[in-house]
Scaffold this active site. Structure first.
Site, PDB file in Angstrom:
ATOM      1  N   ASP A  67      11.350  90.194  90.306  1.00  0.00           N
ATOM      2  CA  ASP A  67      10.646  89.711  89.127  1.00  0.00           C
ATOM      3  C   ASP A  67      11.398  90.028  87.848  1.00  0.00           C
ATOM      4  O   ASP A  67      12.357  90.799  87.845  1.00  0.00           O
ATOM      5  CB  ASP A  67       9.225  90.283  89.075  1.00  0.00           C
ATOM      6  CG  ASP A  67       9.168  91.775  89.426  1.00  0.00           C
ATOM      7  OD1 ASP A  67      10.225  92.424  89.393  1.00  0.00           O
ATOM      8  OD2 ASP A  67       8.073  92.278  89.714  1.00  0.00           O
ATOM      9  N   ASP A 136      -2.855  98.383  91.111  1.00  0.00           N
ATOM     10  CA  ASP A 136      -3.910  97.464  91.547  1.00  0.00           C
ATOM     11  C   ASP A 136      -3.525  96.742  92.843  1.00  0.00           C
ATOM     12  O   ASP A 136      -4.140  95.747  93.212  1.00  0.00           O
ATOM     13  CB  ASP A 136      -4.230  96.444  90.439  1.00  0.00           C
ATOM     14  CG  ASP A 136      -3.001  95.667  90.001  1.00  0.00           C
ATOM     15  OD1 ASP A 136      -1.942  95.792  90.661  1.00  0.00           O
ATOM     16  OD2 ASP A 136      -3.090  94.918  89.004  1.00  0.00           O
ATOM     17  N   HIS A 138      -0.586  95.268  93.522  1.00  0.00           N
ATOM     18  CA  HIS A 138       0.292  94.097  93.432  1.00  0.00           C
ATOM     19  C   HIS A 138       1.693  94.387  93.970  1.00  0.00           C
ATOM     20  O   HIS A 138       2.173  95.517  93.924  1.00  0.00           O
ATOM     21  CB  HIS A 138       0.353  93.537  92.001  1.00  0.00           C
ATOM     22  CG  HIS A 138       1.075  94.373  91.002  1.00  0.00           C
ATOM     23  ND1 HIS A 138       0.464  94.945  89.913  1.00  0.00           N
ATOM     24  CD2 HIS A 138       2.383  94.709  90.885  1.00  0.00           C
ATOM     25  CE1 HIS A 138       1.349  95.594  89.185  1.00  0.00           C
ATOM     26  NE2 HIS A 138       2.527  95.476  89.761  1.00  0.00           N
ATOM     27  N   GLU A 143      -0.296  89.709  90.555  1.00  0.00           N
ATOM     28  CA  GLU A 143      -1.511  90.396  90.126  1.00  0.00           C
ATOM     29  C   GLU A 143      -2.705  89.966  90.975  1.00  0.00           C
ATOM     30  O   GLU A 143      -2.654  88.926  91.643  1.00  0.00           O
ATOM     31  CB  GLU A 143      -1.788  90.057  88.659  1.00  0.00           C
ATOM     32  CG  GLU A 143      -0.683  90.493  87.701  1.00  0.00           C
ATOM     33  CD  GLU A 143      -0.689  92.000  87.421  1.00  0.00           C
ATOM     34  OE1 GLU A 143      -1.052  92.791  88.312  1.00  0.00           O
ATOM     35  OE2 GLU A 143      -0.318  92.370  86.298  1.00  0.00           O
TER      36      GLU A 143
HETATM   37  C1  GLP Z   1       5.886  96.719  88.357  1.00  0.00           C
HETATM   38  C2  GLP Z   1       6.859  95.936  89.217  1.00  0.00           C
HETATM   39  C3  GLP Z   1       6.602  96.161  90.684  1.00  0.00           C
HETATM   40  C4  GLP Z   1       6.543  97.655  90.967  1.00  0.00           C
HETATM   41  C5  GLP Z   1       5.419  98.257  90.176  1.00  0.00           C
HETATM   42  C6  GLP Z   1       5.269  99.754  90.411  1.00  0.00           C
HETATM   43  O1  GLP Z   1       4.684  96.081  88.264  1.00  0.00           O
HETATM   44  N1  GLP Z   1       6.795  94.530  88.930  1.00  0.00           N
HETATM   45  O2  GLP Z   1       7.616  95.534  91.464  1.00  0.00           O
HETATM   46  O3  GLP Z   1       6.357  97.871  92.349  1.00  0.00           O
HETATM   47  O4  GLP Z   1       5.679  98.052  88.793  1.00  0.00           O
HETATM   48  O5  GLP Z   1       6.238 100.446  89.697  1.00  0.00           O
HETATM   49  P1  GLP Z   1       6.507 102.005  89.823  1.00  0.00           P
HETATM   50  O6  GLP Z   1       7.373 102.166  91.022  1.00  0.00           O
HETATM   51  O7  GLP Z   1       7.229 102.360  88.569  1.00  0.00           O
HETATM   52  O8  GLP Z   1       5.208 102.668  89.954  1.00  0.00           O
END
Ligand code: GLP
Length: 274
Positions: A67, A136, A138, A143
């Site tokens: 993303d 959440d 995702h 989302e």
């Molecule tokens: C963002 C990214 C996800 C990632 C999530 C959790 O939303 N788009 O791909 O898994 O954050 O991030 P973190 O590993 O910093 O908790």
């Protein structure tokens, strides 16, 4: 879905590294899907160390990141592209032309997303997709409410996701409100999936992903119907699993299960005895 519970983040990263190493070396996978976020950082350090030990090699590996924020250029210090460049790509021997990213400054969102799908297909699909998980539930930026069939698409970020990712920005209001993301369907097409989660703030999402119903309100729950998923988590992230003991035992039993099967096959005359 195989659930592996480790004592801490370091062990999670080491175990995940072994899975990636086997995918690259034993399975000869050439196309990786990669996430951003804090969670994969230790794994990325392990990958850099593995390259330095000449255990793995990225010279013929192609990558697709999950993303990107809309409105940020590739060299913007808060863009996911910049994050990947500085945390991984510039430290490994990957060819820049093999790195694929959604363009956050595209002038045509739909065309950009369709082209990304075409690029993935042109390389024969993603073989190993690595994932983190949002609070959440995702994956990517899918989302709650994103279709489980979705392909690469544009998404409006939830307030929670914006707040969670604000730590990477100077102020919460600097976090983009929109992003481009591979769809859940795109992720599900990968041959093998490796999801990492650590820390108590992921415990509810992890429980919903593993034990909850398959629902678009928790896009990670779609992984329950994928044939080759390994979820590697620490005890804190596992703490809200209802069947925690069972998951732990099932993971520990994996090797024993093969020993048992080999013995049973030998007994049935299906394998040579020694
Ligand atoms: C963002 C990214 C996800 C990632 C999530 C959790 O939303 N788009 O791909 O898994 O954050 O991030 P973190 O590993 O910093 O908790």
């Amino acid at each position: 879905m195989r659930v592996v519970i480790k004592d801490n983040e370091k062990q999670v990263a080491e175990y995940a590294y072994e899975i990636v190493r086997m995918a690259l070396v034993d399975r000869q996978y050439k196309v990786l899907g990669l996430p951003t976020g804090s969670t994969p950082l230790l794994l990325y350090s392990e990958l850099i160390a593995g390259l330095n030990r000449t255990e793995i090699d990225f010279s013929d590996i192609s990558t697709f990141n999950l993303d990107e924020y809309l409105g940020l250029s590739a060299d913007h210090p808060r863009s996911y592209r910049y994050f990947m460049e500085t945390r991984l790509f510039e430290k490994i021997n990957i060819k820049p032309s093999n790195i694929h990213f959604l363009n956050g400054l595209t002038d045509n969102v739909e065309a950009e997303c369709a082209e990304y799908e075409d690029q993935i297909a042109a390389l024969g699909g993603i073989k190993l997709q690595i994932l983190g998980i949002g609070r959440d539930g995702h994956i990517g930026f899918n989302e709650p409410g994103s279709s489980l069939e979705s392909r690469t698409h544009y998404v409006t970020l939830t307030k929670e996701t914006i707040a969670d990712n604000a730590r990477f920005f100077d102020r919460e209001k600097d976090v983009p409100r929109w992003a481009l993301t591979m769809g859940v369907g795109t992720v599900m097409d990968a041959e093998q999936i490796l999801l990492l989660a650590t820390g108590e703030n992921k415990a509810a999402a992890v429980a919903a992903m593993i034990e909850g119903p398959i629902t678009q309100m928790c896009s990670a729950s779609a992984l329950q119907s994928h044939p080759d998923v390994t979820v590697v988590i620490d005890w804190a992230a596992a703490s809200k699993l209802q069947h925690l003991e069972y998951w732990k035992q099932a993971a520990d039993d994996y090797d024993e299960m093969y020993d048992f099967l080999t013995a049973a096959r030998r007994h049935a005359g299906l394998e040579d005895s020694y």
